[in-house]
Structures are given as C-alpha cells and as structure tokens.
Enzyme design. Structure first.
Site, short mmCIF file in Angstrom:
data_model
loop_
_atom_site.label_atom_id
_atom_site.label_comp_id
_atom_site.label_asym_id
_atom_site.label_seq_id
_atom_site.Cartn_x
_atom_site.Cartn_y
_atom_site.Cartn_z
N ARG A 264 2.91 -1.45 -5.93
CA ARG A 264 3.11 -0.15 -6.57
C ARG A 264 4.47 0.49 -6.26
O ARG A 264 5.14 1.01 -7.15
CB ARG A 264 2.00 0.80 -6.09
CG ARG A 264 1.94 2.11 -6.82
CD ARG A 264 0.99 3.06 -6.11
NE ARG A 264 -0.29 2.48 -5.80
CZ ARG A 264 -1.33 2.44 -6.63
NH1 ARG A 264 -1.24 3.01 -7.80
NH2 ARG A 264 -2.46 1.86 -6.27
N GLU B 109 4.05 -6.82 1.51
CA GLU B 109 3.53 -7.15 0.17
C GLU B 109 3.47 -5.89 -0.71
O GLU B 109 2.41 -5.52 -1.19
CB GLU B 109 2.11 -7.72 0.31
CG GLU B 109 1.97 -8.92 1.22
CD GLU B 109 0.51 -9.28 1.50
OE1 GLU B 109 -0.40 -8.44 1.32
OE2 GLU B 109 0.29 -10.41 1.93
N PRO B 110 4.60 -5.23 -0.93
CA PRO B 110 4.54 -4.02 -1.76
C PRO B 110 4.37 -4.35 -3.24
O PRO B 110 4.94 -5.33 -3.74
CB PRO B 110 5.91 -3.37 -1.52
CG PRO B 110 6.82 -4.51 -1.20
CD PRO B 110 5.98 -5.54 -0.51
N TYR C 153 -9.89 4.90 -11.62
CA TYR C 153 -9.65 5.59 -10.35
C TYR C 153 -9.47 7.09 -10.51
O TYR C 153 -8.97 7.74 -9.59
CB TYR C 153 -8.36 5.07 -9.69
CG TYR C 153 -8.19 3.59 -9.60
CD1 TYR C 153 -9.05 2.81 -8.82
CD2 TYR C 153 -7.16 2.95 -10.29
CE1 TYR C 153 -8.87 1.44 -8.74
CE2 TYR C 153 -6.97 1.59 -10.20
CZ TYR C 153 -7.83 0.84 -9.42
OH TYR C 153 -7.63 -0.51 -9.34
N CYS D 256 -14.54 3.27 -27.43
CA CYS D 256 -15.85 3.89 -27.46
C CYS D 256 -16.46 3.97 -26.06
O CYS D 256 -17.40 3.25 -25.71
CB CYS D 256 -16.76 3.14 -28.41
SG CYS D 256 -16.11 3.24 -30.07
N GLU D 257 -15.87 4.80 -25.25
CA GLU D 257 -16.32 5.08 -23.88
C GLU D 257 -15.86 6.50 -23.56
O GLU D 257 -14.71 6.85 -23.86
CB GLU D 257 -15.61 4.17 -22.86
CG GLU D 257 -15.92 2.70 -22.92
CD GLU D 257 -17.25 2.33 -22.28
OE1 GLU D 257 -17.87 3.17 -21.60
OE2 GLU D 257 -17.66 1.20 -22.50
N ARG E 32 -6.14 2.87 -15.42
CA ARG E 32 -6.16 3.63 -14.15
C ARG E 32 -6.89 4.96 -14.20
O ARG E 32 -7.67 5.26 -13.30
CB ARG E 32 -4.73 3.80 -13.59
CG ARG E 32 -4.23 2.50 -12.92
CD ARG E 32 -2.91 2.65 -12.21
NE ARG E 32 -2.63 3.94 -11.67
CZ ARG E 32 -3.09 4.41 -10.49
NH1 ARG E 32 -3.84 3.65 -9.73
NH2 ARG E 32 -2.79 5.62 -10.10
N GLY F 23 0.78 -1.24 0.00
CA GLY F 23 0.00 0.00 0.00
C GLY F 23 0.81 1.28 0.00
O GLY F 23 0.23 2.37 0.02
#
Ligand SMILES: *Cc1c(COP(=O)(O)O)cnc(C)c1O
Length: 409
Positions: A274, A271-272, A314, A341-342, A310, A236
């Site tokens: 990112r 548990e890294p 987010y 197409c979004e 991303r 995190g």
C-alpha cells in the site's frame, strides 16, 4: 497524491488533463502516476537508507505486470502470495533472488514452482508446509532456503479485517510452536532455515506495533541464539486516505531497525504494498444516472464494487473528487453508488457537494493499492482498463477485458 492537482477548474494527473483524456477514453478505468510510484519508492529507500533493506513489493496490492516492471527497474523485489503472482513477478523481470513467497495455504504445485525457480525465500506458515517443502525438495534433489513466518501476537490496531499478527489470526506460526518445531528441524535435511518473517497487518498508522514486533523478534533471536541471514519485517505501513489521517512517520522505527540489523548481523527485508502504490491511482468514473431518494440523492456511477471492492470489504473511505470543478452546490446530500446488485456497492455519502449532473465525471482517489488487484467479474462485468501516466504520456497497461471473451470463457 502529490501528482494530482487542479489547474484552474480541471483535474490533472501529472501533466495529463483528465477531462481531455476522457474525450478519447471510455470510463471506468484506473489511471496511475508513474512518477508518484518512483517518489514513493525512493522515499521508502531513503527512510531505511542506513539499513539498506531488500524491498520486496507486495504484489497482491497491485499485480499489474507493467507496474511490477516499473518497481523492479527501481530495484524492488517482490513479495508474492501465489504461484500466479510469482510467475508475473518473473515475467516483469524481477530476479528470483529478489522474490519471497508468503501465504498460509501454498499448494504443492505452487511450492514446486518456487523451488524450481530458486527464489530467495519461501516463508513457511506451518510445520506441515515446512515438511511438504522438505519432501518436494528431496524429490527434486535440492536444498531449499526457507523462512518461518511467526505470529508475534501483536495488535496492529487497524481494521479487524486487515489485522494479521494476533494469535487469533490464521497467519504465521506461534512462537511456542516455532520453538518446538526448531528442535526437530534437524531431521529435515532438504530445508534450511535462513529467515524469520513477520507481517502484522495493513494500513497501520502508528509505529508502536512495529516497534513492539521488532522487540519480540530481537528477544526471540537472542534467546534461541539463532544465526539467521534474513529478517523479513513485512509491510503494513499506512497512508492517509482522508485529510484527517496522518501518514505514518517511520524515522524512529528506521533507527531501531538499523541497530537491530547491525547487532544481529542480518539482512533486512521489507514487504510494503500500500505505501508504495496506494496514493498513485485514481478510478475515473462517469455519472450514469442521478436518482432522487427520500433523504438523499443517489449518484449512480458506471464503476461498481466489482471494479473497486475496498469500500464494500473494509468500509474504506476514499475521497471522490470532480474531474471539473465548479462553485455551485447540490441542494441535498448525495451518495455515490455503483450498478452492482448489492447494497454494499456504494462509495461514500457527502452532505454537501458541488453541483454535478448526469454524464459528468468523478475520480475516486488513492485506489492504487487493493483496487484493480481485488477486482472481479461479479455480475459478469469485464475487468476495466488500467492506464499509466508519465508526464504527458499515457500507456494502456491493461486493456479492458472483452465482453465476448468473458462470455465465452
Ligand atoms: C499483504 C501483505 C503485505 C503488504 O501489506 P501492505 O499493507 O500493503 O504493505 C506484506 N506482506 C505480506 C505477507 C502480505 O500478506
């Protein structure tokens, strides 16, 4: 991204000029710096040197087998969240005794793989899962080491879509339910509680939530007089995506963790994801069309939200930089968008930007984590290539998926 710089007008990743590289390589593609991975890993290890933790790289942040192998060679284990990731980690040469398995919905098939490969820990997220592991282990005539992932009910103060440690999030077992399950655990002879784990969220930029979680764990272990071998403190750790953000400073937390481990005589696991891989990659893309709008001009890239989710998922900010710099300016505001197409297939608005034209190239920065691993075939587009740079050497670590195969699958 310390290995990213301009030499004169040209963007370089390590010693590779992106402009030169583009003469022979088609966009869009992901391109990573191996030496950035190495320095991120060694910095992390250095920060927690006193604790000497097992660093299990969160494979979901980037599950390219070659990248797992690079990290594995540096000494990392893997935190996996599916049977597929588990098998990839093993394929990358990571030893089973360095693999932990998290996730709220592990299937029977996935649990069987984890048991038969004898991984370090299955981090259970519910009573039902623990019971199922016990049943499967009994059938296989084994005793399996498990951890319990707890929900410490701590607010990670991050984007709501990547918060995982509050009571409202589906992750982990509440402390109350853990306590009551502990009383009946003796009945399950084929599992052994060896660990407690927590993971409160992602892209956390202040150490407050981590310190709070550590104290929740400390109090709980003392209160219950638990004698456990491992405490898995999750990942995190945030990185600075914009110049305004500061990367998290972990020095104070590292001291607390080292005291915690010494007092409780347990091995720490992290548990890294990112923080090890985020700042190592670029997504290089070509400007396909430029279209004038009423209020801004649309810069239509050949990379889409299927390649890089991303921003759509987010609202994430990723700075977009030109592959070749100049000193002229665009006359109006621009928005980088992709071909999907979004309406959410867009990558950022700039009020001012240097002069760019069709067929120029740009790089979306800091895309190493949750970039390629989140990509999809949406709009029936093939997965794009991934390339690893080491000094002046480049290696294709994933070829672009063939359209023919995609259509016939
Ligand atoms: C995603 C995840 C991580 C990694 O999170 P980062 O923010 O990338 O460090 C670690 N542990 C678990 C259980 C996860 O689900």
């Amino acid at each position: 991204m310390q290995n990213l710089k301009y030499v004169g007008k040209n963007l370089f990743l390590e010693r590779v000029s992106i402009q030169n590289f583009l003469k022979k390589n088609k966009t869009p593609f992901y391109i990573y710096s191996e030496n950035q991975i190495v320095s991120n890993y060694s910095n992390f290890v250095k920060t927690f040197k006193k604790t000497n933790p097992l660093v299990c790289f969160a494979a979901k942040s980037n599950s390219n087998t070659h990248i797992l192998r690079v990290l594995g060679k540096l000494g990392a284990g893997a935190d996996v969240v599916s049977g597929g990731e588990l098998l990839k980690a093993l394929k990358a040469g990571i030893k089973p005794k360095k693999i932990v398995f998290s996730g709220v919905g592990k299937s029977e098939e996935e649990l069987k793989i984890a048991i038969s490969k004898k991984i370090l820990l299955i981090n259970c997220e519910s009573e039902s899962e623990a019971k199922l592991i016990n049943t499967l282990a009994k059938r296989l005539g084994k005793k399996v080491d498990i951890g319990f992932r707890l929900n410490p009910n701590v607010d990670a103060k991050t984007h709501k879509n990547i918060s995982t440690g509050k009571a409202d999030n589906k992750f982990g077992l509440s402390i109350k339910n853990f306590k009551s399950f502990l009383k009946e655990m003796d009945r399950f002879k084929n599992i052994k509680l060896e660990a407690l784990s927590v993971h409160i969220g992602s892209q956390i930029l202040h150490d407050g939530p981590f310190k709070k979680t550590l104290s929740v764990m400390n109090n709980l272990i003392k209160e219950l007089k638990l004698n456990i071998k491992y405490v898995d403190l999750g990942g995190g750790f945030g990185i600075n995506y914009s110049d305004k953000e500061k990367p998290i400073n972990l020095n104070v937390y590292a001291k607390l963790v080292s005291n915690f481990a010494r007092k409780l005589k347990c091995q720490i696991i992290f548990e890294p994801g990112r923080s090890l891989i985020g700042n190592t990659g670029l997504l290089v893309s070509k400007i396909h069309y430029i279209k004038r709008g009423l209020n801004k001009n649309f810069i239509i890239l050949d990379a889409g939200m299927n390649d890089f989710m991303r921003p759509a998922l987010y609202d994430a900010f990723h700075k977009i930089i030109p592959v070749t710099k100049n000193s002229s300016k665009m006359k109006s505001a621009i928005e980088f968008v992709g071909p999907i197409c979004e309406s959410t297939c867009k990558f950022g608005i700039y009020k001012t930007y240097q002069k760019i034209k069709e067929n120029d190239f740009v790089a979306i920065t800091n895309v190493g984590a949750y970039g390629s691993s989140l990509s999809s075939n949406y709009n029936t587009r093939p997965l794009i290539a991934e390339i690893l740079i080491n000094k002046n050497k480049s290696t294709y670590i994933r070829k672009k998926q063939s359209l023919k195969k995609l259509i016939n699958s």
